[in-house]
Design a protein around this motif. Structure first.
Motif: not given
Length: 151
Positions: A59-75
């Motif tokens: 996808v095009a990203c106007p901000s130029g900032w991408c992210g990767k999120l990993i959930e469920g590794t704690t708790g």
């Protein structure tokens, strides 16, 4: 055209190419849980052919900032493979300090591990800055042409 002027045009061309690459920022967008999806690590998809995997989008990203999120590794879900989810996305804005990093943070009232990066398709895998290698090669070509080249 002599070797020095040809080398200088090569340097100018590579600098302009990097400027154009900065204008076109894209990110990978996907989400999967455990071993079932193809969004987790190691990222199995060649970013030049994203349509080969279902659920992975460039996808095009106007901000130029991408992210990767990993959930469920704690708790509660820490030992459960089903609970570990990986999501890759375009961020609407940059982090407050404009620094690329990975850290635990709160996302939708949950503690998650999140990485922020700035660059074209930087959240697809290990980031390799091709511009550095291109610059080094250009410098070596210029030096070679100045001292040894006969064009």
């Amino acid at each position: 055209m002599n070797a020095i002027s040809l080398s200088m045009w090569c340097v100018i061309g590579f600098l302009l190419l990097e400027g154009v690459n900065c204008l076109n920022k894209r990110c990978i967008r996907c989400r999967s849980r455990g071993e079932l999806g193809s969004c987790g690590d190691p990222f199995p998809t060649n970013v030049t052919e994203p349509d080969t995997q279902i659920g992975i989008h460039v996808v095009a990203c106007p901000s130029g900032w991408c992210g990767k999120l990993i959930e469920g590794t704690t708790g509660a879900f820490k030992t459960d493979d089903y609970g570990a989810a990986t999501q890759r996305m375009c961020l609407q804005r940059s982090p407050s300090d404009d620094q690329e990093r990975c850290a635990y943070t709160l996302w939708n009232h949950k503690k998650v591990y999140m990485c922020f990066c700035n660059g074209d398709l930087c959240n697809s895998a290990v980031k390799v800055n091709a511009f550095q290698y291109t610059s080094m090669a250009t410098i070596f070509i210029v030096i070679y042409n100045i001292y040894f080249g006969r064009i």
